[in-house]
Scaffold this motif. Structure first.
Motif, PDB file in Angstrom:
ATOM      1  N   GLU A 197      87.327  50.770  97.725  1.00 58.66           N
ATOM      2  CA  GLU A 197      86.340  51.704  97.402  1.00 58.66           C
ATOM      3  C   GLU A 197      86.101  52.849  98.495  1.00 58.66           C
ATOM      4  O   GLU A 197      86.450  52.435  99.589  1.00 58.66           O
ATOM      5  CB  GLU A 197      84.920  51.183  97.389  1.00 58.66           C
ATOM      6  CG  GLU A 197      84.335  50.632  96.247  1.00 58.66           C
ATOM      7  CD  GLU A 197      82.844  50.286  96.097  1.00 58.66           C
ATOM      8  OE1 GLU A 197      82.278  49.913  97.193  1.00 58.66           O
ATOM      9  OE2 GLU A 197      82.358  50.643  95.256  1.00 58.66           O
TER      10      GLU A 197
ATOM     11  N   GLU B 136      81.783  56.409  97.959  1.00 60.09           N
ATOM     12  CA  GLU B 136      80.900  55.331  97.026  1.00 60.09           C
ATOM     13  C   GLU B 136      80.386  54.277  97.612  1.00 60.09           C
ATOM     14  O   GLU B 136      79.189  53.769  97.059  1.00 60.09           O
ATOM     15  CB  GLU B 136      82.160  54.667  95.933  1.00 60.09           C
ATOM     16  CG  GLU B 136      82.909  55.706  95.142  1.00 60.09           C
ATOM     17  CD  GLU B 136      83.904  55.175  94.264  1.00 60.09           C
ATOM     18  OE1 GLU B 136      83.919  53.886  93.888  1.00 60.09           O
ATOM     19  OE2 GLU B 136      84.515  56.001  93.691  1.00 60.09           O
ATOM     20  N   GLN B 137      80.790  53.623  98.879  1.00 65.42           N
ATOM     21  CA  GLN B 137      80.078  52.720  99.402  1.00 65.42           C
ATOM     22  C   GLN B 137      78.566  53.277 100.000  1.00 65.42           C
ATOM     23  O   GLN B 137      77.854  52.546  99.776  1.00 65.42           O
ATOM     24  CB  GLN B 137      80.956  52.109 100.630  1.00 65.42           C
ATOM     25  CG  GLN B 137      82.166  51.438 100.204  1.00 65.42           C
ATOM     26  CD  GLN B 137      83.266  51.019 101.334  1.00 65.42           C
ATOM     27  OE1 GLN B 137      82.811  51.377 102.574  1.00 65.42           O
ATOM     28  NE2 GLN B 137      84.294  50.397 101.445  1.00 65.42           N
TER      29      GLN B 137
END
Length: 197
Positions: free
Chosen positions: A142, A146-147
């Motif tokens: 990812e 997004e994390q």
């Protein structure tokens, strides 16, 4: 009178701070523990001790004691304006800023080249599900944006729960005016001319 504790001030807002999710979570945890997790103790610090001496006749009749004494409305409002709402505002600013960072392009992502190499390797891979049913599996890393977005969504949910609980206790001890915490915080921001983060 014992003074209620104050929350840590908001850190310098930079993308590096947001991407360091440990630092982000530490700030939120410390801020919540200083104010929201100790709300009962903070409100107890606002109760002014009796000004008159002990009256021995007060023990001649037994009367039920209220579970918690009401707090002076002026002291209560001062606590909300000077301690509670600024703490919430600082956390809101941090969460809003980091949510913006999470939705922005990230040209400095250190793993971008690694992810691109993994994607290229996946495109070149031969998939034969008859020989290996797991050969079609590919789990790309990812991007850190997004994390971060996932962390922010979780922390915003926690923040909502914490504020609802805190506001309920404040309403019990200070007297409720029927406003939700969102309404009260919005009015405070409006009075202080702060953005509705």
């Amino acid at each position: 009178m014992v003074q209620p504790t104050s929350a840590p001030s908001a850190p310098a807002l930079t993308p590096q701070f947001c991407f360091s999710t440990a630092a982000l979570r530490d700030f939120l945890r410390v801020s919540r523990s200083a104010i929201d997790d100790t709300i009962t103790q903070n409100l107890n610090a606002l109760v002014t001790p009796s000004r008159a001496g002990f009256d021995p006749s007060s023990t001649t009749q037994r009367s039920p004691q209220p579970l918690s004494r009401q707090i002076d409305p002026a002291a209560s409002q001062e606590f909300k304006d000077q301690v509670l709402f600024p703490s919430w505002q600082a956390r809101s600013q941090v969460l809003s800023y980091c949510a913006l960072v999470a939705t922005s392009p990230d040209p400095d992502d250190p793993e971008a080249a690694i992810r691109e190499a993994e994607k290229q390797k996946d495109r070149e891979r031969v998939v034969n599900e008859r020989l290996d049913p797991y050969s079609a599996r590919f789990f790309p890393r990812e991007p850190r944006t997004e994390q971060l977005a996932s962390v922010i969504r979780m922390e915003q949910g926690v923040e909502n729960i914490v504020r609802t609980r805190t506001w309920g206790i404040v309403g019990e001890r200070c007297g409720s005016d029927g406003k939700t915490w969102e309404q009260a915080l919005g009015e405070w921001r409006k009075d202080k001319h702060l953005p509705l983060a």
